[in-house]
Design an enzyme around this catalytic site. Sequence first.
Site, mmCIF file in Angstrom:
data_model
loop_
_atom_site.group_PDB
_atom_site.id
_atom_site.type_symbol
_atom_site.label_atom_id
_atom_site.label_comp_id
_atom_site.label_asym_id
_atom_site.label_seq_id
_atom_site.Cartn_x
_atom_site.Cartn_y
_atom_site.Cartn_z
ATOM 1 N N ASP A 502 0.835 -1.206 0.000
ATOM 2 C CA ASP A 502 0.000 0.000 0.000
ATOM 3 C C ASP A 502 0.865 1.250 0.000
ATOM 4 O O ASP A 502 0.588 2.216 -0.675
ATOM 5 C CB ASP A 502 -0.929 0.009 1.229
ATOM 6 C CG ASP A 502 -0.159 -0.071 2.550
ATOM 7 O OD1 ASP A 502 0.938 -0.657 2.576
ATOM 8 O OD2 ASP A 502 -0.666 0.462 3.557
ATOM 9 N N ARG A 506 5.400 4.192 6.128
ATOM 10 C CA ARG A 506 4.925 4.205 7.510
ATOM 11 C C ARG A 506 4.892 2.781 8.072
ATOM 12 O O ARG A 506 5.383 1.841 7.439
ATOM 13 C CB ARG A 506 3.557 4.875 7.595
ATOM 14 C CG ARG A 506 2.449 4.094 6.948
ATOM 15 C CD ARG A 506 1.127 4.838 7.059
ATOM 16 N NE ARG A 506 0.073 4.123 6.383
ATOM 17 C CZ ARG A 506 -0.896 4.701 5.693
ATOM 18 N NH1 ARG A 506 -0.946 6.012 5.561
ATOM 19 N NH2 ARG A 506 -1.838 3.969 5.137
ATOM 20 N N ASP A 507 4.278 2.625 9.224
ATOM 21 C CA ASP A 507 4.286 1.302 9.866
ATOM 22 C C ASP A 507 3.211 0.403 9.266
ATOM 23 O O ASP A 507 2.374 -0.143 9.983
ATOM 24 C CB ASP A 507 4.104 1.460 11.381
ATOM 25 C CG ASP A 507 2.864 2.282 11.722
ATOM 26 O OD1 ASP A 507 2.174 2.752 10.788
ATOM 27 O OD2 ASP A 507 2.582 2.470 12.921
ATOM 28 N N GLU A 508 3.232 0.279 7.937
ATOM 29 C CA GLU A 508 2.358 -0.665 7.236
ATOM 30 C C GLU A 508 3.182 -1.422 6.207
ATOM 31 O O GLU A 508 3.657 -2.488 6.464
ATOM 32 C CB GLU A 508 1.166 0.052 6.591
ATOM 33 C CG GLU A 508 0.061 0.266 7.601
ATOM 34 C CD GLU A 508 -1.271 0.618 6.985
ATOM 35 O OE1 GLU A 508 -1.947 -0.289 6.509
ATOM 36 O OE2 GLU A 508 -1.630 1.812 7.021
ATOM 37 N N ASP A 515 -5.717 -2.363 -2.870
ATOM 38 C CA ASP A 515 -4.840 -1.453 -3.598
ATOM 39 C C ASP A 515 -4.260 -2.173 -4.816
ATOM 40 O O ASP A 515 -4.168 -1.625 -5.911
ATOM 41 C CB ASP A 515 -3.694 -0.970 -2.697
ATOM 42 C CG ASP A 515 -4.176 -0.411 -1.360
ATOM 43 O OD1 ASP A 515 -5.061 -1.031 -0.753
ATOM 44 O OD2 ASP A 515 -3.661 0.639 -0.929
ATOM 45 N N TRP A 566 -11.393 -5.835 -1.724
ATOM 46 C CA TRP A 566 -9.991 -6.188 -1.438
ATOM 47 C C TRP A 566 -9.788 -7.659 -1.803
ATOM 48 O O TRP A 566 -8.924 -7.990 -2.616
ATOM 49 C CB TRP A 566 -9.676 -5.927 0.043
ATOM 50 C CG TRP A 566 -9.249 -4.515 0.316
ATOM 51 C CD1 TRP A 566 -7.989 -4.118 0.676
ATOM 52 C CD2 TRP A 566 -10.023 -3.316 0.226
ATOM 53 N NE1 TRP A 566 -7.959 -2.749 0.809
ATOM 54 C CE2 TRP A 566 -9.181 -2.234 0.544
ATOM 55 C CE3 TRP A 566 -11.344 -3.035 -0.104
ATOM 56 C CZ2 TRP A 566 -9.616 -0.911 0.547
ATOM 57 C CZ3 TRP A 566 -11.797 -1.717 -0.098
ATOM 58 C CH2 TRP A 566 -10.932 -0.675 0.220
ATOM 59 N N GLU A 777 -2.025 9.162 -1.128
ATOM 60 C CA GLU A 777 -3.112 8.366 -0.563
ATOM 61 C C GLU A 777 -4.435 9.131 -0.609
ATOM 62 O O GLU A 777 -5.489 8.564 -0.864
ATOM 63 C CB GLU A 777 -2.770 8.018 0.885
ATOM 64 C CG GLU A 777 -3.777 7.118 1.558
ATOM 65 C CD GLU A 777 -3.265 6.593 2.890
ATOM 66 O OE1 GLU A 777 -2.387 7.251 3.483
ATOM 67 O OE2 GLU A 777 -3.751 5.536 3.330
ATOM 68 N N HIS A 798 1.209 6.147 -2.536
ATOM 69 C CA HIS A 798 0.129 5.160 -2.477
ATOM 70 C C HIS A 798 -0.420 5.043 -3.888
ATOM 71 O O HIS A 798 -0.959 5.992 -4.416
ATOM 72 C CB HIS A 798 -0.967 5.733 -1.580
ATOM 73 C CG HIS A 798 -1.319 4.870 -0.423
ATOM 74 N ND1 HIS A 798 -0.523 4.758 0.678
ATOM 75 C CD2 HIS A 798 -2.407 4.091 -0.184
ATOM 76 C CE1 HIS A 798 -1.105 3.941 1.553
ATOM 77 N NE2 HIS A 798 -2.249 3.524 1.045
HETATM 78 C C1 BGC Z 1 -3.896 1.139 3.735
HETATM 79 C C2 BGC Z 1 -4.718 1.116 2.496
HETATM 80 C C3 BGC Z 1 -5.634 -0.048 2.617
HETATM 81 C C4 BGC Z 1 -6.542 0.324 3.756
HETATM 82 C C5 BGC Z 1 -7.714 -0.520 3.960
HETATM 83 C C6 BGC Z 1 -4.802 1.430 4.874
HETATM 84 O O1 BGC Z 1 -4.196 1.589 6.074
HETATM 85 O O2 BGC Z 1 -2.847 2.029 3.652
HETATM 86 O O3 BGC Z 1 -4.158 1.433 1.339
HETATM 87 O O4 BGC Z 1 -6.272 -0.465 1.488
HETATM 88 O O5 BGC Z 1 -5.844 0.524 4.939
HETATM 89 O O6 BGC Z 1 -8.733 0.299 3.868
#
Ligand code: BGC
Length: 922
Positions: A502, A506-508, A515, A566, A777, A798
């Site tokens: 995504d 950051r912390d993801e 996405d 998703w 984003e 994003h």
């Molecule tokens: C992500 C998105 C993802 C979403 C789910 C976010 O935190 O960065 O791109 O699809 O969460 O809604």
Amino acid sequence: MITKLRSKTLLVLAAVIICFSCGRDSSISEAPGSLVVSEGFENPIGFYDNEPSFSWKLPDSETIKSQTGYRIVVAGNSKLLPKKADLWDSGDVSSDQSAWIEYDGPPLISRQKVYWQVMFVDQDGNSSPWSQVASFELGLLKTDDWKAKWISLAAEEKRDTTEKGHSIIRPQYLRKAFELDGDIEQARLYVTSRGVFEAQINGQKVGHDVMTPGWTPYDKRIETLSYEVKDYLNKGENAIGLIVGDGWFSGRIGYNRKHWIHKPVPTAICQLEIIYKNGKKETIHSDSEWFGTRKGPISFSSIYDGEVYDANLEMKGWSNPGFEADTWIPVEAKDMDADINLVPKRHLAVKEKSRLTALNISEPEPGRIVFDLGQNMVGIPDLKIPVIKNQKVTIRFAEMLEQDGKMYTVNYRSAMSTDYYIPSADGVISWQPKFTFHGFRYVELSGFDESVSPQKEWVTGIVQYSDFEKSGYFSSSHDKLNKLQSNINWGLKGNFFDIPTDCPQRDERLGWTGDAQVIAPSSIFNCDVHAFWTSWLQSVREEQQEDGSIPFVVPNILGKNFSSGWADAATVIPWEIYFRTGDKKVLEENYEMMKSLVGYYKSKAVNHIANVNTFGDWLQPYAKNNRNGGDTPNDLIGTAYYARSVDLTMKAAEVLGYSKEYTEFKALRDSVRRAFEMEFIDSQGKLTTENETQTGYLMALGFDLVSQEMAQKVLPRLISKINEADNHLRTGFLGTPLLATVLDKYGLTDLMYTILFKETYPSWFYSINQGATTMWERWNSYSHEDGFGDAGMNSFNHYAYGAIGQWMYERIAGISPLDPGYKRILIAPVPGGPLKFAEAEYNSIYGKISSGWRKVDTGLELKVTIPPNTTAQIIIPIKKGMKLLVDNADLVNQTEVSVVMRDETSMVLEASPGSYLFKTML
Ligand code: BGC
């Protein structure tokens, strides 16, 4: 399966035709080229696929238009080719297929090196010479090919924690010295880790990959890397070393603390297989005879938090023979786990792809120098800076700057994304971190030797992403549209970091499936990501739950979960890859997963309405109460995607020849569509939902969820919603990709141009006007007027809104597949908006396709290239009364181009391979 059957049938057919390749002098001088196996691999070693397919390109030549036959020969030794192919000889096959021909010889095994050649027959029955010999070498295909043990140091009794309480697992340095007593003919290193590794032999890093082995569902499958290492080795004394860091396996990953507190120690495994010139074989592998230490210079590494390097702890020559490892301790060695598959990596690893130099430097605070690379990017810095012994250098990263020029880092959330370097001496250091990556445009340095005045050259950005090349090119007369194209590309580079993520900062940095599904078509135009996607789809299959649901991140670290829009990555991406490459294998591999997802929807639906969980039309602008999920209700989205997934599974069933299932899916799809119309659309074509959203209407029309008659009533509603917004979009992640599809389908390309060229919020150019160098984003992640958006969800890299790239290629420039894989091409540009010209190229499996138009005084000029072994339908916008010239000559004199149809506004042509210049004039 069906393709296997087909290739058998073709062989039988071949037996009855004359032999066109045996002993006859070739009558074409050019041979086929660009030989690749499976998803586009060129002479791979450590290859994953022992049931490969073969593809080649016909030479570019005025006279070669198409293929009518081919012959492939495959052997275990290049000297046997072409006449004594001992593995497989396709025989003379009458076929126009030059891509994805399945190997049909005896089973291939681990380590086997395979050579192949191909020749073809052209449209006039002339045979080509044999191609050059191509090859592939299989990796270790099965877990029991491994004699090696998993090795690591024993877990630390107590782990240190960072100042934010994150547990620190210190990287391990592991080594073994060994002797080789002969001249080496061939050497291969097979290696992987749970965690991330760097392998070194005799002091030299093996290969150029980084962050290997990448990220798969580690509890089911770990990918292995294979390297040719003959040149790294010496006769006599040698040493091999591995540095193993946390990576995705042991490090902090996921925003929720429970996903990272109890992570195990990383471990590694490697097998160095040597064949001497005298034929003798020897294997050096990881086992209990290795030694290790945690006291090396990399004292901390984390994907989110960065790396700490203490030069005082450097161990000169640690991966060389003769290094005194007195303080090192024996490793623990563990057997293979029977239930985890070790298999060769299915796509190329991440590596350095380019470098960015700093454009500017500034000093917003004393002693803190900010380097601006001019482009938001993903990777690591390369530092060449003056330092003072034991004075810690701090390296911070940011995508944006605050008003006062300081680093804006709050959008990284808990990710510290900071590197530290502790110098062991005064002087100039040269350093790059190894086991982390950052998403940044700006680099801030502090702690360097302030007696030296900072220079731009101190910092270079190393851009890293999965090792694919560009496959397309788009350009136009409009600077902002070109910037958008550049931003889309940078969004892909930044987020194709072994898996589709995504965001990269950051912390993801997780494999968010929603996405991924919205960006897939655009990504394939821009980059050669066929193998990248099919590889990730394997992880998606592995993460599918028993009930058929697909988690919203893959690899899944978030537990059992589901979100409509998703989960449908499981149906949308296989279909898109098939449609855009023509490779049926992606459907064969994923069909069961597609069916199971449909089964999940079915089990949840009541009267075909799927009121399932969804993140919704994520980050839709102007949503009521600022709801992230937007105003389109869950049951509408759930039912729309249910219908969409059934439709794509139905299409896959048709391609694969499952006619009974095709019929069943068709009936189901039609029922879901009818239910959708009944439930969500009233007799006047208006949405029955509380909020009438653009996305609601777009789904109804884009996924064909209403009858044709009803569509005529729904369409004006959509248009009025768009007009109401002063022709702006009001769509989030799910609605945005449908805008162009729907408006184009109903002939409203002018309206789409208006929306696309809007400069005000929300629009693509709005973010460009605010300085975007990547996709954001939110449409307004930052604005000059209001500053930064909500930092909780504010990534500047994003890719979802980059989905518009598909329309830019397909309709602004005009290139799309008419048949799967571009065997038949559609060239159908729609000049519009303020554009004076637009052009695109796409490197298909048959060769380069291009389409470029330009408005000229007399009308329109269109340049088109159609590669050999394809045909094209070309639709030219031309008003009644105007005439069309082809290569400056009258159309009637053309043999390669014929008119299929003409109406008030366009002319439809059929063209054979070649390059053409079309001109419309009065
Ligand atoms: C992500 C998105 C993802 C979403 C789910 C976010 O935190 O960065 O791109 O699809 O969460 O809604």
